[in-house]
Design a protein around this motif. Structure first.
Motif, PDB file in Angstrom:
ATOM      1  N   SER A  76       0.841  -1.207   0.000  1.00  0.00           N
ATOM      2  CA  SER A  76       0.000   0.000   0.000  1.00  0.00           C
ATOM      3  C   SER A  76       0.874   1.255   0.000  1.00  0.00           C
ATOM      4  O   SER A  76       0.509   2.267  -0.578  1.00  0.00           O
ATOM      5  N   ARG A  77       2.075   1.189   0.630  1.00  0.00           N
ATOM      6  CA  ARG A  77       2.898   2.415   0.658  1.00  0.00           C
ATOM      7  C   ARG A  77       3.450   2.715  -0.736  1.00  0.00           C
ATOM      8  O   ARG A  77       3.628   3.860  -1.106  1.00  0.00           O
ATOM      9  N   LEU A  78       3.665   1.652  -1.540  1.00  0.00           N
ATOM     10  CA  LEU A  78       4.097   1.890  -2.924  1.00  0.00           C
ATOM     11  C   LEU A  78       2.945   2.509  -3.725  1.00  0.00           C
ATOM     12  O   LEU A  78       3.137   3.477  -4.471  1.00  0.00           O
ATOM     13  N   ILE A  79       1.736   1.956  -3.543  1.00  0.00           N
ATOM     14  CA  ILE A  79       0.587   2.458  -4.311  1.00  0.00           C
ATOM     15  C   ILE A  79       0.341   3.935  -3.963  1.00  0.00           C
ATOM     16  O   ILE A  79       0.069   4.760  -4.835  1.00  0.00           O
ATOM     17  N   ARG A  80       0.522   4.270  -2.664  1.00  0.00           N
ATOM     18  CA  ARG A  80       0.388   5.686  -2.253  1.00  0.00           C
ATOM     19  C   ARG A  80       1.462   6.544  -2.913  1.00  0.00           C
ATOM     20  O   ARG A  80       1.209   7.644  -3.378  1.00  0.00           O
ATOM     21  N   GLY A  81       2.678   6.000  -2.953  1.00  0.00           N
ATOM     22  CA  GLY A  81       3.791   6.736  -3.567  1.00  0.00           C
ATOM     23  C   GLY A  81       3.513   7.006  -5.040  1.00  0.00           C
ATOM     24  O   GLY A  81       3.728   8.120  -5.536  1.00  0.00           O
ATOM     25  N   LEU A  82       3.005   5.995  -5.750  1.00  0.00           N
ATOM     26  CA  LEU A  82       2.703   6.163  -7.182  1.00  0.00           C
ATOM     27  C   LEU A  82       1.643   7.243  -7.378  1.00  0.00           C
ATOM     28  O   LEU A  82       1.746   8.071  -8.282  1.00  0.00           O
ATOM     29  N   GLU A  97      -6.648  -8.119  -6.238  1.00  0.00           N
ATOM     30  CA  GLU A  97      -6.526  -7.277  -5.046  1.00  0.00           C
ATOM     31  C   GLU A  97      -6.539  -8.222  -3.851  1.00  0.00           C
ATOM     32  O   GLU A  97      -7.454  -9.047  -3.708  1.00  0.00           O
ATOM     33  N   LEU A  98      -5.534  -8.116  -2.987  1.00  0.00           N
ATOM     34  CA  LEU A  98      -5.360  -9.113  -1.916  1.00  0.00           C
ATOM     35  C   LEU A  98      -5.904  -8.559  -0.599  1.00  0.00           C
ATOM     36  O   LEU A  98      -5.491  -7.484  -0.160  1.00  0.00           O
ATOM     37  N   LYS A  99      -6.822  -9.322   0.018  1.00  0.00           N
ATOM     38  CA  LYS A  99      -7.474  -8.790   1.214  1.00  0.00           C
ATOM     39  C   LYS A  99      -7.304  -9.701   2.423  1.00  0.00           C
ATOM     40  O   LYS A  99      -7.644  -9.325   3.540  1.00  0.00           O
ATOM     41  N   THR A 100      -6.854 -10.940   2.187  1.00  0.00           N
ATOM     42  CA  THR A 100      -6.779 -11.919   3.281  1.00  0.00           C
ATOM     43  C   THR A 100      -5.489 -12.723   3.186  1.00  0.00           C
ATOM     44  O   THR A 100      -5.014 -12.986   2.075  1.00  0.00           O
ATOM     45  N   SER A 115      -7.260  -4.973   7.778  1.00  0.00           N
ATOM     46  CA  SER A 115      -8.115  -4.247   8.722  1.00  0.00           C
ATOM     47  C   SER A 115      -8.360  -2.808   8.258  1.00  0.00           C
ATOM     48  O   SER A 115      -9.274  -2.158   8.738  1.00  0.00           O
ATOM     49  N   ASP A 116      -7.527  -2.313   7.352  1.00  0.00           N
ATOM     50  CA  ASP A 116      -7.677  -0.931   6.915  1.00  0.00           C
ATOM     51  C   ASP A 116      -7.943  -0.913   5.401  1.00  0.00           C
ATOM     52  O   ASP A 116      -7.028  -1.120   4.591  1.00  0.00           O
ATOM     53  N   PRO A 117      -9.214  -0.664   4.991  1.00  0.00           N
ATOM     54  CA  PRO A 117      -9.548  -0.729   3.558  1.00  0.00           C
ATOM     55  C   PRO A 117      -8.794   0.301   2.722  1.00  0.00           C
ATOM     56  O   PRO A 117      -8.693   0.168   1.499  1.00  0.00           O
ATOM     57  N   ASP A 118      -8.222   1.327   3.388  1.00  0.00           N
ATOM     58  CA  ASP A 118      -7.467   2.336   2.619  1.00  0.00           C
ATOM     59  C   ASP A 118      -6.078   1.838   2.230  1.00  0.00           C
ATOM     60  O   ASP A 118      -5.376   2.481   1.457  1.00  0.00           O
ATOM     61  N   GLY A 407       4.593  -5.986   4.475  1.00  0.00           N
ATOM     62  CA  GLY A 407       5.554  -4.880   4.400  1.00  0.00           C
ATOM     63  C   GLY A 407       4.879  -3.534   4.586  1.00  0.00           C
ATOM     64  O   GLY A 407       5.466  -2.491   4.307  1.00  0.00           O
ATOM     65  N   ASP A 408       3.640  -3.542   5.100  1.00  0.00           N
ATOM     66  CA  ASP A 408       2.875  -2.309   5.242  1.00  0.00           C
ATOM     67  C   ASP A 408       3.441  -1.367   6.309  1.00  0.00           C
ATOM     68  O   ASP A 408       3.210  -0.171   6.257  1.00  0.00           O
ATOM     69  N   ASP A 409       4.132  -1.920   7.314  1.00  0.00           N
ATOM     70  CA  ASP A 409       4.721  -1.092   8.370  1.00  0.00           C
ATOM     71  C   ASP A 409       6.208  -1.384   8.448  1.00  0.00           C
ATOM     72  O   ASP A 409       6.657  -2.448   8.024  1.00  0.00           O
TER      73      ASP A 409
END
Ligand SMILES: Cc1cc2nc3c(=O)[nH]c(=O)nc-3n(C[C@H](O)[C@H](O)[C@H](O)COP(=O)(O)OP(=O)(O)OC[C@H]3O[C@@H](n4cnc5c(N)ncnc54)[C@H](O)[C@@H]3O)c2cc1C
Length: 435
Positions: A76-82, A97-100, A115-118, A407-409
């Protein structure tokens, strides 16, 4: 006097000027991100640069020839960066899209949800998809990136760089041509031998071998679910099955990994053989993964980024490529291209990744210690179950595991979460329940 001359050269402030040529060697994620960051930052200052990306691979091809071999999970941090660069990954590039995550531990299967849909996590192909797939080649992530960089003004030179010499300026040599660079960005990753001549004093990062295979996605595996396997009875550290459209990537990490290791893993985990038969097997490779930091990774008029410099341990390598490229290009535009500019402004960023990986190593050791202790493992499983919705316990262990897997945190954040009163309290309550 050579000594005084050395100090003068070191102290000199070098900056890019209008019309300068930047040679980016390697057009994987790091190289393309460097081009995108550089062109954006230069554009803000009305600085006109010639940006060449040297990349011999045709990313539209299927199989290892067109692919920078990886499992293709985008954090998600890469997607935010893009998004910060104004880029949205096109639907045709996204495979799932991977959710679980379904965590397989001995006989237990534990399911943890996003836990965080964003915080969106996606899977993509790096090239045109598996070698023997029956669908037309996919539009891979690396293909989209290099096209995006060219749309912003970069020029793709589809040639392999044979050597890079360190003359008055770095000089990039292909079979036919020689290109003098005002700045050279080294983004060749760790899966080919370095073309840098020995006077660069570059030492590539330490690596381990991983194994990967592609299969048809089993019908009963949800398209948004990654299956992760931990096996305390083998040298395998971790295995994952990642859905990508109608296919699934199986990646294996551990000691002495060979391509055959996947077959052994399937047999050992008692996975349905029909799903992983030779007929359903579509590709396969044993790439290297960087686990350390390079030495001598910058100098006057040159800098290494992505895997060729430093990456996060076992996680989010494409995200690291994005952020090392950003840190290096910000240095170039704001502080210049001297060795000192990179030392003072880029190296501290790379050191933070290296230091964070130390927390990662510690967490992995703690995790393995727990896997080998039946009481602790039971206590941890109880703690995660007590944290499920509707229960009073604060969810903390599942979040730590989610962060480790995706790798989200940062590893540092996760380490301190795992030492928090909530985490220790839940573990203690889990331990009490296990007796
Ligand atoms: C099995 C495995 C699974 C992984 N899974 C994930 C994952 O799910 N998510 C994630 O974020 N990361 C993952 N990674 C890590 C990720 O692949 C890397 O961190 C990422 O690709 C680094 O990008 P890069 O641009 O630095 O290097 P690369 O992707 O290796 O790109 C280097 C480029 O340089 C080019 N090149 C090399 N030599 C030359 C030359 N002499 N001349 C010109 N060009 C050259 C190559 O063709 C290539 O295109 C995984 C790694 C492995 C091994």
């Amino acid at each position: 006097m050579p000594h005084t001359l050395g100090i003068c050269t070191y102290a000199m402030t070098l900056h890019l000027a209008d019309g300068d040529r930047v040679c980016i060697v390697g057009g994987g994620p790091a190289g393309c991100f460097a081009a995108l960051h550089l062109l954006r930052l230069a554009g803000q200052r009305d600085l006109k640069l010639e940006v060449l990306i040297f990349e011999p691979r045709d990313f539209s091809l299927r199989g290892p020839g067109g692919c920078n071999r990886c499992a293709g999970i985008l954090s998600s941090r890469l997607i935010r960066g893009l998004a910060g660069l104004g880029l949205t990954i096109p639907d045709e590039v996204v495979q799932s899209e991977l959710k679980t995550y379904a965590i397989h531990l001995d006989e237990e299967v534990l399911t943890i949800h996003q836990s965080d849909p964003d915080r969106q996590i996606l899977s993509v192909y790096r090239g045109g998809g598996p070698r023997s797939g029956d669908k037309p080649p996919s539009f891979g992530f690396d293909n989209w990136l290099i096209e995006s960089a060219c749309l912003q003004g970069a020029i793709h030179v589809p040639e392999r760089v044979r050597t890079i010499t360190n003359e008055e300026r770095p000089v990039v040599h292909t079979r036919e041509n020689r290109y003098e660079a005002d700045l050279m960005v080294f983004a060749c990753g760790v899966n080919s031998s370095s073309p840098l001549s020995s006077d660069f004093s570059y030492e590539p990062p330490e690596t381990v071998i991983m194994a990967q295979d592609e299969f048809l996605l089993p019908d009963d595996v949800p398209i948004d679910q990654v299956s992760a396997y931990f096996d305390k009875t083998s040298d395998m550290l971790f295995a994952a099955m990642i859905p990508k459209g109608q296919y699934a990537n199986v990646s294996l990490l551990g000691e002495e990994i060979r391509l055959d290791s996947i077959r052994e893993f399937v047999a050992k985990q008692n996975l349905p053989k029909a799903y992983f038969s030779e007929e359903r097997r579509l590709c396969g490779c044993t790439p290297k993964s960087a686990i350390g930091a390079a030495k001598g990774y910058y100098g006057s008029r040159w800098v290494a980024i992505g895997d060729a410099a430093v990456t996060r341990l076992y996680k989010d390598g494409i995200g690291s490529a994005f952020y090392t490229a950003e840190a290096a290009m910000q240095t170039v535009i704001t502080h210049g291209i001297s060795e000192r500019a990179f030392k003072q402004n880029y190296a501290p960023y790379c050191n933070r990744i290296r230091n964070d990986n130390r927390y990662g190593q510690l967490l992995i050791k703690l995790w393995q210690r727990m896997l080998h202790s039946p009481h602790l493992l039971r206590a941890w499983l109880n703690a995660v179950n007590m944290e499920r919705p509707g229960n009073p316990a604060q969810p903390v262990h599942a979040r730590i595991l989610w962060g480790m897997l995706t790798g989200d945190d940062s590893y540092r954040t996760l380490f301190w979460h795992s030492c928090s009163p909530n985490a220790l309290g839940n573990l203690l309550r889990g331990l009490k329940r296990s007796f």
